[in-house]
Design a protein around this motif. Structure first.
Motif, PDB file in Angstrom:
ATOM      1  N   ALA A 173       0.829  -1.216   0.000  1.00  0.00           N
ATOM      2  CA  ALA A 173       0.000   0.000   0.000  1.00  0.00           C
ATOM      3  C   ALA A 173       0.859   1.262   0.000  1.00  0.00           C
ATOM      4  N   ALA A 174       2.085   1.151   0.537  1.00  0.00           N
ATOM      5  CA  ALA A 174       3.004   2.298   0.553  1.00  0.00           C
ATOM      6  C   ALA A 174       3.748   2.445  -0.776  1.00  0.00           C
ATOM      7  N   GLY A 175       3.511   1.514  -1.718  1.00  0.00           N
ATOM      8  CA  GLY A 175       4.143   1.616  -3.029  1.00  0.00           C
ATOM      9  C   GLY A 175       5.492   0.929  -3.131  1.00  0.00           C
ATOM     10  N   LEU A 176       5.761  -0.008  -2.217  1.00  0.00           N
ATOM     11  CA  LEU A 176       7.032  -0.738  -2.221  1.00  0.00           C
ATOM     12  C   LEU A 176       6.766  -2.230  -2.434  1.00  0.00           C
ATOM     13  N   VAL A 177       7.786  -2.966  -2.859  1.00  0.00           N
ATOM     14  CA  VAL A 177       7.642  -4.417  -3.052  1.00  0.00           C
ATOM     15  C   VAL A 177       8.251  -5.140  -1.853  1.00  0.00           C
ATOM     16  N   PRO A 178       7.439  -5.918  -1.109  1.00  0.00           N
ATOM     17  CA  PRO A 178       7.987  -6.600   0.067  1.00  0.00           C
ATOM     18  C   PRO A 178       8.700  -7.906  -0.291  1.00  0.00           C
ATOM     19  N   ILE A 179       9.842  -8.135   0.363  1.00  0.00           N
ATOM     20  CA  ILE A 179      10.446  -9.477   0.350  1.00  0.00           C
ATOM     21  C   ILE A 179       9.969 -10.166   1.619  1.00  0.00           C
ATOM     22  N   ILE A 180       9.215 -11.242   1.428  1.00  0.00           N
ATOM     23  CA  ILE A 180       8.676 -12.044   2.529  1.00  0.00           C
ATOM     24  C   ILE A 180       9.718 -13.119   2.848  1.00  0.00           C
ATOM     25  N   GLU A 181      10.219 -13.140   4.101  1.00  0.00           N
ATOM     26  CA  GLU A 181      11.292 -14.079   4.435  1.00  0.00           C
ATOM     27  C   GLU A 181      10.929 -14.945   5.642  1.00  0.00           C
ATOM     28  N   PRO A 182      10.269 -16.084   5.408  1.00  0.00           N
ATOM     29  CA  PRO A 182      10.034 -17.040   6.493  1.00  0.00           C
ATOM     30  C   PRO A 182      11.150 -18.106   6.458  1.00  0.00           C
ATOM     31  N   GLU A 183      12.257 -17.811   7.112  1.00  0.00           N
ATOM     32  CA  GLU A 183      13.437 -18.695   7.055  1.00  0.00           C
ATOM     33  C   GLU A 183      13.174 -20.003   7.789  1.00  0.00           C
ATOM     34  N   VAL A 184      13.471 -21.128   7.138  1.00  0.00           N
ATOM     35  CA  VAL A 184      13.468 -22.417   7.833  1.00  0.00           C
ATOM     36  C   VAL A 184      14.898 -22.675   8.300  1.00  0.00           C
ATOM     37  N   ASP A 185      15.066 -22.873   9.602  1.00  0.00           N
ATOM     38  CA  ASP A 185      16.393 -23.113  10.169  1.00  0.00           C
ATOM     39  C   ASP A 185      17.027 -24.338   9.495  1.00  0.00           C
ATOM     40  N   ILE A 186      18.254 -24.168   8.968  1.00  0.00           N
ATOM     41  CA  ILE A 186      18.888 -25.291   8.251  1.00  0.00           C
ATOM     42  C   ILE A 186      19.202 -26.458   9.190  1.00  0.00           C
ATOM     43  N   HIS A 187      19.215 -26.200  10.505  1.00  0.00           N
ATOM     44  CA  HIS A 187      19.502 -27.272  11.470  1.00  0.00           C
ATOM     45  C   HIS A 187      18.228 -27.904  12.032  1.00  0.00           C
ATOM     46  N   SER A 188      17.076 -27.508  11.508  1.00  0.00           N
ATOM     47  CA  SER A 188      15.813 -28.066  12.009  1.00  0.00           C
ATOM     48  C   SER A 188      15.773 -29.579  11.808  1.00  0.00           C
ATOM     49  N   PRO A 189      15.394 -30.341  12.858  1.00  0.00           N
ATOM     50  CA  PRO A 189      15.265 -31.792  12.692  1.00  0.00           C
ATOM     51  C   PRO A 189      14.060 -32.165  11.820  1.00  0.00           C
ATOM     52  N   VAL A 215       4.948  -9.519  -4.753  1.00  0.00           N
ATOM     53  CA  VAL A 215       5.835  -9.793  -3.616  1.00  0.00           C
ATOM     54  C   VAL A 215       7.078 -10.499  -4.144  1.00  0.00           C
ATOM     55  N   MET A 216       8.116 -10.516  -3.314  1.00  0.00           N
ATOM     56  CA  MET A 216       9.255 -11.408  -3.535  1.00  0.00           C
ATOM     57  C   MET A 216       9.307 -12.361  -2.352  1.00  0.00           C
ATOM     58  N   LEU A 217       9.892 -13.519  -2.557  1.00  0.00           N
ATOM     59  CA  LEU A 217      10.015 -14.509  -1.490  1.00  0.00           C
ATOM     60  C   LEU A 217      11.488 -14.777  -1.241  1.00  0.00           C
ATOM     61  N   LYS A 218      11.892 -14.767   0.029  1.00  0.00           N
ATOM     62  CA  LYS A 218      13.266 -15.126   0.399  1.00  0.00           C
ATOM     63  C   LYS A 218      13.180 -16.382   1.257  1.00  0.00           C
ATOM     64  N   LEU A 219      13.687 -17.493   0.706  1.00  0.00           N
ATOM     65  CA  LEU A 219      13.458 -18.796   1.318  1.00  0.00           C
ATOM     66  C   LEU A 219      14.768 -19.538   1.543  1.00  0.00           C
ATOM     67  N   LEU A 238       7.728 -11.478  -7.985  1.00  0.00           N
ATOM     68  CA  LEU A 238       8.719 -10.785  -8.817  1.00  0.00           C
ATOM     69  C   LEU A 238      10.033 -11.559  -8.857  1.00  0.00           C
ATOM     70  N   LYS A 239      10.408 -12.182  -7.733  1.00  0.00           N
ATOM     71  CA  LYS A 239      11.642 -12.965  -7.693  1.00  0.00           C
ATOM     72  C   LYS A 239      11.600 -13.876  -6.471  1.00  0.00           C
ATOM     73  N   VAL A 240      12.132 -15.094  -6.635  1.00  0.00           N
ATOM     74  CA  VAL A 240      12.377 -15.966  -5.479  1.00  0.00           C
ATOM     75  C   VAL A 240      13.873 -15.933  -5.220  1.00  0.00           C
ATOM     76  N   VAL A 241      14.247 -15.516  -4.011  1.00  0.00           N
ATOM     77  CA  VAL A 241      15.662 -15.442  -3.656  1.00  0.00           C
ATOM     78  C   VAL A 241      15.919 -16.401  -2.491  1.00  0.00           C
ATOM     79  N   ALA A 242      17.167 -16.847  -2.389  1.00  0.00           N
ATOM     80  CA  ALA A 242      17.515 -17.824  -1.354  1.00  0.00           C
ATOM     81  C   ALA A 242      18.495 -17.222  -0.372  1.00  0.00           C
ATOM     82  N   LEU A 243      18.296 -17.535   0.913  1.00  0.00           N
ATOM     83  CA  LEU A 243      19.262 -17.100   1.919  1.00  0.00           C
ATOM     84  C   LEU A 243      20.315 -18.195   2.105  1.00  0.00           C
TER      85      LEU A 243
END
Length: 300
Positions: A173-189, A215-219, A238-243
């Motif tokens: 709504a503010a005119g920006l593109v959000p990167i949504i980042e729900p990180e899954v811990d790489i050490h998660s069992p 939106v963009m997704l950071k996964l 718009l883009k899927v990016v990886a952490l």
């Protein structure tokens, strides 16, 4: 409501140009660690302001390096303190876009809540609207905000994704593109199970996104190759990016290269090996090699 200008050069860059996102957004809690890895120890500063002066010098050195340019880098994620400072006499965001052709993005979250239901939600952001107004005035294109998932708890993961998309609405709504980042811990069992639940929740929210919203997704790099292909192909992503999530640069690049269409948004893996003690030539050679390896993994 103001929506992002989908004909903007920045938007086009994300849509059409190969490259990756440089995450230069370590903030208060993670700054001492970033400086330590860069070869600057805690006795080098006596207060927070001096610490942020040092980290800005580090970031300025990276951003002004000849190898750090828009030929291989799509965007750079900044911490609020970096957005408010200048590089070579220009506000950081303007320097990035005007001199380097790199799209400026701002980290907007205020850190994480304590773990509950196997996840860490974002802390409240009471000043978000004010921050977005300032970001817009400083020519910031998009934002980034991070939550963390540690276990495959359906209620916890739903809460993370619901919160991310709710805040994303305000950002759009503010005119920006959000990167949504729900990180899954790489050490998660329970990493693969958590990723399956996350994918389902994100898909549900994307299905309710009106046509003119992006939106963009950071996964986290997934256990299963091309697990997020549907998001890569989604017209409103718009883009899927990886952490990099704690993987070394080599490990992260290997995993990334097996996920077609997903590009890097690395932080520590980008700056791995850079130190304050290096000469300009040594620093630039190391950064160039790092950027090239991440770029190569991002264009598969």
């Amino acid at each position: 409501m103001h929506f992002i200008n989908v004909t903007s050069e920045e938007f086009e860059k994300f849509k059409t140009t190969p490259g990756f996102v440089a995450a230069l957004d370590q903030s208060g809690g993670s700054t001492p660690k970033a400086l330590h890895l860069y070869g600057i120890e805690k006795d080098a500063w006596s207060n927070e302001e001096e610490m942020f002066d040092l980290v800005h010098q580090m970031r300025s050195r990276i951003i002004t390096s000849p190898s750090f340019n828009g030929n291989r880098i799509l965007a750079a994620i900044l911490f609020e303190n970096t957005m408010d400072r200048e590089i070579e006499g220009q506000p950081t965001a303007d320097y990035l876009w005007n001199e380097k052709g790199i799209v400026p993005i701002l980290k907007v979250d205020k850190g994480l809540e304590a773990e509950a239901q196997g996840v860490q939600l974002m802390k409240p952001m009471p000043q978000l609207k004010e921050l977005l107004e300032r970001a817009k005035a400083k020519n910031i294109f998009g934002t980034k905000m991070r939550s963390v998932i540690k276990l495959a708890d359906p209620a916890g993961i739903k809460a993370v994704v619901d919160q991310q998309f709710e805040v994303a609405e305000t950002i759009i709504a503010a005119g920006l593109v959000p990167i949504i980042e729900p990180e899954v811990d790489i050490h998660s069992p329970e990493k693969p199970q958590a990723e399956a639940l996350l994918k389902e929740c994100i898909a549900s929210h994307l299905g309710h996104l009106p046509d003119h919203k992006y939106v963009m997704l950071k996964l986290t790099l997934p256990d299963e190759d091309n697990f997020y292909r549907a998001f890569v192909e989604h017209p409103q992503v718009l883009k899927v990016v990886a952490l990099s999530g704690g993987y070394t640069r080599d490990e992260a690049n290997k995993l990334l290269s097996r996920n077609n269409g997903v590009v890097a948004s690395f932080s520590r893996a980008l700056t791995e090996g850079l130190t304050a003690q290096q000469t300009e030539e040594e620093f630039d050679t190391m950064l160039d090699r790092s950027i090239q390896s991440i770029y190569d993994a991002s264009i598969t």
